[in-house]
Write a protein that holds these residues in place. Structure first.
Motif, PDB file in Angstrom:
ATOM      1  N   ARG A   1       1.061  -1.329  -0.206  1.00 42.61           N
ATOM      2  CA  ARG A   1       0.079   0.024   0.237  1.00 42.61           C
ATOM      3  C   ARG A   1       0.921   1.018   0.043  1.00 42.61           C
ATOM      4  O   ARG A   1       2.197   1.194   0.226  1.00 42.61           O
ATOM      5  CB  ARG A   1      -0.869  -0.151   1.192  1.00 42.61           C
TER       6      ARG A   1
ATOM      7  N   TYR B   1       2.522   4.415   5.354  1.00 38.80           N
ATOM      8  CA  TYR B   1       1.470   4.549   6.221  1.00 38.80           C
ATOM      9  C   TYR B   1       1.201   5.954   6.458  1.00 38.80           C
ATOM     10  O   TYR B   1       0.003   6.365   6.783  1.00 38.80           O
ATOM     11  CB  TYR B   1       1.816   3.927   7.735  1.00 38.80           C
TER      12      TYR B   1
ATOM     13  N   ARG C   1      -1.534   7.186   4.343  1.00 38.12           N
ATOM     14  CA  ARG C   1      -2.576   6.618   4.605  1.00 38.12           C
ATOM     15  C   ARG C   1      -3.217   7.411   5.853  1.00 38.12           C
ATOM     16  O   ARG C   1      -4.549   7.658   5.745  1.00 38.12           O
ATOM     17  CB  ARG C   1      -2.611   5.372   4.897  1.00 38.12           C
TER      18      ARG C   1
ATOM     19  N   GLN D   1      -4.771  10.978   5.188  1.00 35.27           N
ATOM     20  CA  GLN D   1      -5.860  10.897   4.403  1.00 35.27           C
ATOM     21  C   GLN D   1      -7.098  10.138   5.291  1.00 35.27           C
ATOM     22  O   GLN D   1      -8.251  10.596   5.114  1.00 35.27           O
ATOM     23  CB  GLN D   1      -5.864   9.797   3.165  1.00 35.27           C
ATOM     24  N   GLN D   2      -6.880   9.113   6.074  1.00 33.16           N
ATOM     25  CA  GLN D   2      -7.870   8.555   6.807  1.00 33.16           C
ATOM     26  C   GLN D   2      -8.476   9.368   8.087  1.00 33.16           C
ATOM     27  O   GLN D   2      -9.563   9.508   8.264  1.00 33.16           O
ATOM     28  CB  GLN D   2      -7.471   7.097   7.371  1.00 33.16           C
TER      29      GLN D   2
ATOM     30  N   PRO E   1      -5.845   4.394  -0.416  1.00 34.77           N
ATOM     31  CA  PRO E   1      -4.988   5.087   1.016  1.00 34.77           C
ATOM     32  C   PRO E   1      -5.968   5.692   1.946  1.00 34.77           C
ATOM     33  O   PRO E   1      -5.696   5.443   3.332  1.00 34.77           O
ATOM     34  CB  PRO E   1      -4.043   6.134   0.579  1.00 34.77           C
TER      35      PRO E   1
ATOM     36  N   GLN F   1      -9.470   2.732   5.563  1.00 33.60           N
ATOM     37  CA  GLN F   1      -8.844   2.278   6.763  1.00 33.60           C
ATOM     38  C   GLN F   1      -8.923   0.764   6.792  1.00 33.60           C
ATOM     39  O   GLN F   1      -9.962   0.399   7.134  1.00 33.60           O
ATOM     40  CB  GLN F   1      -9.309   3.004   7.910  1.00 33.60           C
TER      41      GLN F   1
ATOM     42  N   ASP G   1      -3.723  -0.655   9.265  1.00 34.13           N
ATOM     43  CA  ASP G   1      -3.766   0.545   9.836  1.00 34.13           C
ATOM     44  C   ASP G   1      -4.124   0.481  11.101  1.00 34.13           C
ATOM     45  O   ASP G   1      -3.679   1.397  11.919  1.00 34.13           O
ATOM     46  CB  ASP G   1      -4.684   1.576   8.873  1.00 34.13           C
TER      47      ASP G   1
END
Ligand SMILES: CN1c2c(nc(N)[nH]c2=O)NC[C@@H]1CNc1ccc(C(=O)N[C@@H](CCC(=O)N[C@@H](CCC(=O)N[C@@H](CCC(=O)O)C(=O)O)C(=O)O)C(=O)O)cc1
Ligand SMILES: N[C@@H](CCS)C(=O)O
Ligand SMILES: [Zn+2]
Length: 755
Positions: free
Chosen positions: A405, A408, A411, A414-415, A632, A635, A658
């Motif tokens: 992916r 982290y 990600r 964005q999460q 990304p 989650q 995540d």
């Protein structure tokens, strides 16, 4: 050359399923716990079940008069049987364990504030045993005669059987003890085996089976030399009473592990499916019939092995392990595809294979049976669906980076923007209580008494109730509750190509609980989305985030009977791609969090250290293949419900999820230290509510657990959740516990806010 047939010329098995052909023992146990039947009625039901099994084994062709038939049949668990036999009462309950069934249930199930013995996985299987609790004051004696009684009972049914008990090395290796090493109690335990053997000898027994699988595993807490010494002492104590000893190791390669014990025992039962024969010329029970899977034995290959061995040493035919890990009888299955049925053998069919092989070694070859075995092997190799071109091409064409992916940090950013969750978010692990009403509706639907639309409405009503309840409780990330799932693996198998589900193929998981492992026979793919409907429906009912819920590839394999004609890693990758398709459909339906459960990641860890790196590489790789296609901003959560975090901490890190939720309440947050030491840098939810017990965790208990967690884990990574799913709990305790959990999270949030 001459051949010698060893101590059980008609063949033997090392154990048999004990739950009953129609789960009679489950029903008797649960009726007794409910108070619907009294002690006498329970004992009669359990006795009838045991005797029916013995009669069945004789009817299938095992000899009744020469100790070929194992005599066991625990009410709840065979390790608990040893604990009760030797009076190894946990220190915290000393003097308070009543005699009889009440005491047995106290240890197995707990009562009030008295927790039961801890349950943990039996070696690398999906069976859970009750962990003995010992300390420096533990004394052992022949405190209970159940093993002798069952030998006598078998005799009354016309069977001169072979009593089975866990051997002292394995008993101690699988125990836990406060302040001492359990193995150091061997000098006290071994004489109790001697006392048991004397009682068995007095009752007329000739053989005893000591189960010592610890000898072929790499376990913490005892060296191989220590285990060998204790196993030897146990065998010698039994022999001193005039009995012969069958040392059963099973579960892997005995070569190099049991040779020093050859002179202390009368025969060794070894797994020749997963391992090879130990050196030497001592008598063997050659485990050529697989005790852990459901594939028909290649009788030609097995007979070759047996002939080769029996020209060199006394060799009896046997199974590779107890048959407790496979269902009773293939004949009970009426809706499996006929062609698939011709490839399979459940416990009863395996007993017939053992008997046929024993006859063949003695020169009496059942040509028709051997021809059928040959035909099954050939047919399986060529059957449509076993190899599916599209599945294979897709795997062969995986692009570089298919398991990776975005970083982290990216990600995470964005999460956080997409999900807008509070600090220390609260969630559950997925399932809500599976009420009797849901199970009855499913059974009625299967019988055609409730149509599909009616069944679907029952499930949708349940999803509505579960979503409303979570909103009312104030949880942050919601779930749909999994009411549509009979089981978290079987449900997936039912929706994948390459799998078949059984109707009656129950295998004991623990106590009265069982599962029906599905049969993974061909290349796996997912014809159409099957979780999206439920999860999207739940999401449509709330403005909070609903978490999609999938079972991971390793767990799907671990809790199914898996094809044995290709490496597990290849099969895992096929399952991973099927799951990747489901994740893509969940994302397309607007689902922003997807949990991929891998509770069996630890269970499949090879018993031998040298095999672990390769296993961890393919298992972690399959999880990553399943999840790497997620955007990304999506989650990915995972969940592991065991507390031995240390063993696989690198692998958990390697999953690159995540957020990881993990069992921690029972071990009082022991895992936070290794997490901290490891510098674990992604989201983590150490469980604060032990769902294995009906107890409602009190506010101060939850506060203390959360204080430990917030003291070790950065606030921005911490989640608040139970240890595992709630499917086995009742609604009353679930609601009360989750209410306390949400309130405790709110208090912890205030505490971290002022730091
Ligand atoms: C998380 N765990 C799981 C493991 N393995 C799995 N394959 N699945 C798991 O969830 N391994 C580790 C742990 C082990 N834990 C458990 C926990 C709970 C159970 C359990 O409750 N088993 C049930 C059966 C569940 C099931 O398959 N239900 C079906 C069929 C129900 C049924 O018996 N129906 C009746 C008719 C209905 C009625 O009238 O009541 C029938 O067929 O006779 C379903 O829901 O449809 C159990 O009862 O043992 C197992 C492992
Ligand atoms: N999502 C599953 C995980 C069990 S290990 C459940 O909640 O039951
Ligand atoms: Zn779990």
């Amino acid at each position: 050359m001459t051949t010698t047939t060893g101590p059980f010329p008609g063949g033997t098995i090392l154990g048999y399923p004990r739950i009953g052909r129609r789960r009679e023992l489950k029903r008797a146990l649960e009726s007794h716990w409910r108070g619907a039947i009294d002690d006498a009625a329970f004992h009669e039901a359990a006795r009838a079940n045991r005797v029916a099994d013995l009669e069945r084994l004789v009817a299938l062709g095992l000899r009744a008069d020469d100790a070929s038939i194992p005599v066991e049949a625990a009410h709840y668990d065979h390790v608990l049987d040893a604990t009760l036999t030797f009076g190894a009462v946990p220190p915290r309950l000393r003097g308070r364990v009543p005699a009889g069934l009440a005491g047995e249930w106290l240890l197995a199930r707990g009562e009030g504030d008295d927790a039961p013995l801890e349950m943990t996985k039996w070696l690398d299987s999906n069976y859970h045993y009750l962990v003995p609790e010992l300390d420096a004051d533990t004394a052992f004696s022949l405190a209970d005669t159940r093993i002798v009684d069952r030998f006598v009972e078998a005799g009354r049914a016309g069977v001169h059987g072979r009593p089975v008990i866990v051997g002292p090395a394995t008993y101690l290796a699988l125990a836990k003890a406060e302040g001492i090493r359990p193995i150091d109690l061997a000098d006290r335990l071994v004489p109790a085996y001697g006392a048991l053997a004397e009682a068995l000898a007095a009752a007329g027994a000739s053989w005893v089976q000591l189960d010592e699988p610890a000898l072929v595993a790499d376990l913490d807490g005892a060296t191989l030399e220590e285990l060998q010494a204790v196993a030897r002492a146990g065998a010698e104590a039994v022999r001193a009473a005039g009995l012969q000893v069958l040392l059963h190791v099973g579960h892997g390669d005995a070569a190099g592990r049991v040779e020093p014990l050859a002179d202390a025992v009368d025969a060794i039962a070894v797994d020749l499916v997963r391992g090879s024969a130990p050196a030497g010329d001592g008598p063997l029970v050659a485990g050529v019939v697989h005790g852990r899977n459901v594939w028909r034995t290649d009788l030609d290959a097995a007979l070759d092995t047996l002939r080769w061995l029996s020209e060199r040493r006394p060799t009896s035919v046997g199974t590779s392990t107890s048959l407790q890990h496979v269902p009773h009888d293939l004949a009970a299955e009426t809706s499996l595809d006929e062609r698939l049925v011709s490839w399979l053998a459940f416990a009863d069919q395996k007993v017939e294979e053992v008997v046929a092989l024993a006859a063949a070694v003695a020169g009496d070859v059942d040509e028709a049976r051997f021809a059928a075995s040959r035909a099954a092997v050939a047919d399986r190799a060529a059957a449509p669906g076993v190899r599916d071109g599209a599945v294979r091409e897709r795997l062969a064409a995986l692009p570089a980076g298919a398991r990776d992916r975005a970083p982290y940090a990216e990600r995470d950013e964005q999460q956080r923007a997409a999900l807008d969750l509070p600090p220390l978010p609260t969630t559950t692990i997925g399932s809500f209580p599976q009420t009797g009403d849901i199970r009855v509706a499913r059974a009625r639907n299967a019988r055609g008494e409730l149509d599909d639309a009616g069944y679907r409405e029952v499930l949708r009503a349940e999803v509505r109730r579960v979503v409303e309840l979570q909103e009312e409780l104030g949880l942050d990330v919601l779930v749909h509750g999994e009411p549509e799932r009979n089981d978290m693996v079987q449900y997936f198998a039912e929706h994948f190509d390459g799998f078949a589900a059984t109707e009656h193929g129950w295998v004991q998981s623990y106590g009265s609980r069982a599962t029906r492992p599905s049969i993974l026979w061909g290349d796996v793919s997912r014809p159409e989305a099957f979780t999206v409907e439920w999860i999207a429906y739940a999401q449509s009912l709330t403005s909070k985030v609903v978490k999609g819920m999938l079972t991971g590839p390793v767990t799907i394999l671990a809790w199914s009977f898996v094809r044995d004609d290709q490496p597990l890693g290849d099969t895992a990758d096929q399952v991973a791609l099927a799951l990747a398709d489901e994740i893509a459909d969940l994302e397309a339906a607007g689902i922003r969090i997807v949990q991929v459960d891998e509770p069996a990641l630890r269970e499949l860890l090879p018993l031998r250290v040298e095999a672990r790196p390769a296993y961890l590489a393919w298992s972690v790789g399959a999880f990553r293949l399943a999840t790497a296609g997620a955007a990304p901003a999506t989650q990915i959560h995972t969940h592991l419900c065991y507390s031995e975090f240390n063993t696989v901490v690198d692998a958990i890190d390697g999953l690159d999820a995540d957020v990881t939720s993990i069992e921690a309440a029972r071990s009082k947050m022991e895992i936070v230290e290794p997490l901290q030491a490891h510098g674990y840098g992604r989201g983590i939810g150490p469980g604060v509510y032990d769902i294995h017990s009906p107890r409602v965790p009190a506010a101060d208990e939850l506060d203390a657990l959360l204080a430990t967690a917030t003291g070790a884990i950065p606030d921005r990574l911490l989640w608040v959740n139970p240890d595992c799913g709630l499917k086995t709990r009742g609604y009353d305790e679930t609601v009360a516990s989750l209410r306390n959990l949400v309130e405790a999270a709110a208090r912890a949030r205030e505490a971290v806010a002022v730091r």
